[in-house]
Design a protein around this motif. Structure first.
Motif, PDB file in Angstrom:
ATOM      1  N   ASN A  15       0.741  -1.188  -0.053  1.00 32.24           N
ATOM      2  CA  ASN A  15      -0.015  -0.028   0.102  1.00 32.24           C
ATOM      3  C   ASN A  15       0.892   1.341  -0.178  1.00 32.24           C
ATOM      4  O   ASN A  15       0.638   2.380  -0.500  1.00 32.24           O
ATOM      5  CB  ASN A  15      -0.946   0.061   1.292  1.00 32.24           C
ATOM      6  N   ASP A  16       1.840   1.224   0.761  1.00 27.09           N
ATOM      7  CA  ASP A  16       2.596   2.515   0.880  1.00 27.09           C
ATOM      8  C   ASP A  16       3.902   2.650  -0.396  1.00 27.09           C
ATOM      9  O   ASP A  16       4.731   3.294  -0.164  1.00 27.09           O
ATOM     10  CB  ASP A  16       3.207   2.797   2.284  1.00 27.09           C
ATOM     11  N   GLN A 176      -7.207   6.488  -9.103  1.00 24.55           N
ATOM     12  CA  GLN A 176      -7.437   6.451  -7.822  1.00 24.55           C
ATOM     13  C   GLN A 176      -8.844   6.349  -7.334  1.00 24.55           C
ATOM     14  O   GLN A 176      -9.202   5.844  -6.246  1.00 24.55           O
ATOM     15  CB  GLN A 176      -6.958   7.766  -6.994  1.00 24.55           C
ATOM     16  N   ASN A 228       1.806   4.318  -9.284  1.00 24.87           N
ATOM     17  CA  ASN A 228       2.150   4.392  -7.752  1.00 24.87           C
ATOM     18  C   ASN A 228       0.824   5.144  -7.094  1.00 24.87           C
ATOM     19  O   ASN A 228      -0.224   5.034  -7.729  1.00 24.87           O
ATOM     20  CB  ASN A 228       3.331   5.305  -7.404  1.00 24.87           C
ATOM     21  N   SER A 229       0.908   5.230  -5.933  1.00 20.02           N
ATOM     22  CA  SER A 229      -0.260   5.597  -5.091  1.00 20.02           C
ATOM     23  C   SER A 229      -0.995   6.906  -5.605  1.00 20.02           C
ATOM     24  O   SER A 229      -2.259   7.255  -5.554  1.00 20.02           O
ATOM     25  CB  SER A 229       0.055   5.771  -3.676  1.00 20.02           C
ATOM     26  N   ASP A 230      -0.484   8.002  -6.324  1.00 21.79           N
ATOM     27  CA  ASP A 230      -1.045   9.293  -6.740  1.00 21.79           C
ATOM     28  C   ASP A 230      -1.287   9.316  -8.194  1.00 21.79           C
ATOM     29  O   ASP A 230      -1.556  10.253  -8.901  1.00 21.79           O
ATOM     30  CB  ASP A 230      -0.188  10.236  -6.340  1.00 21.79           C
TER      31      ASP A 230
END
Length: 244
Positions: A15-16, A176, A228-230
């Protein structure tokens, strides 16, 4: 880039972004790497692996549930989605098959059985599973009776054909908020973008946006990708250059 000597068919992260996972079709291993800097593959250090040969020797996709307590693999040897329990969240070392599978050639998928599954991902809460089929050029949306549970009854199956753009789809990811999804195509060596009116609902497709990116200069045989997350970075793997 991060170069390996592996036959890599998929890539994903925890997750990170501090752990990266590669599906190595050559050795039937899921390999994990710690990243000293989140989502920075130049800081990768090998930190263990899981041998999945007893389940499927042609794995094309790997993903996790939301807290990393379970891992899921899809392959073309058996056309099944396998569910594994992890001793430590997001640590594949010691992963144990818990007996739960989803048969992608079952009657629920007729008339278009999934005989070349080539990528999988969940929606944001695990109530839906998406599988790409390289044989029919379809994306399947599978609604699960119990979230993240491959034993649970299938409530519904939707399919979306993307043959107009994709000749050999190999992976899928969402943005997202689930209002866009992206298809990696091995045949065209490109990533295609699609828009949805309702998040994670393929039946609300507004169409191919016309946006695409060609990976020919990076990889001739793209197999898997992840954001990636963003969404500011794309990570892509393939069996041509054997690199991320």
């Amino acid at each position: 880039s991060f170069t390996t000597a592996l036959t890599v068919t998929d890539v994903t992260f925890n997750n990170d972004g501090t752990v990266m996972y590669l599906a190595d079709d050559g050795t039937d291993m899921i390999r994990q790497y710690n990243l000293a800097t989140a989502f920075d593959i130049t800081t990768a250090a090998f930190n263990g692996q899981f041998d999945h040969a007893l389940s499927d020797q042609d794995v094309k996709g790997v993903t996790f549930n939301n807290d990393g307590s379970k891992m899921y693999l899809v392959g073309q040897e058996n056309n099944l989605v396998f569910e594994f329990d992890l001793i430590l969240n997001f640590n594949v070392v010691g992963a144990a098959f818990n007996g739960a599978t989803l048969d992608l050639t079952g009657p629920q998928f007729a008339p278009d059985l999934i005989v070349q599954p080539d990528g999988l991902i969940f929606n944001d809460d695990g109530s839906k599973l998406y599988v790409v089929d390289a044989d029919t050029d379809n994306v399947f949306e599978i609604e699960l009776g119990v979230k993240y549970d491959m034993r649970s009854p299938i409530l519904s199956v939707e399919r979306l054909n993307i043959a107009a753009e994709s000749t050999a789809p190999s992976d899928i990811a969402f943005n997202q908020d689930g209002t866009k999804f992206f298809i990696l195509d091995r045949g065209n060596k490109s990533l295609f973008e699609y828009s949805l009116t309702v998040a994670y609902d393929l039946t609300t497709l507004t169409g191919y946006t016309g946006n695409s990116f060609n990976f020919t200069t990076e990889e001739n045989f793209p197999e898997g990708f992840e954001f990636n997350s963003d969404g500011s970075k794309i990570f892509m793997v393939g069996t041509g250059d054997n690199a991320v």
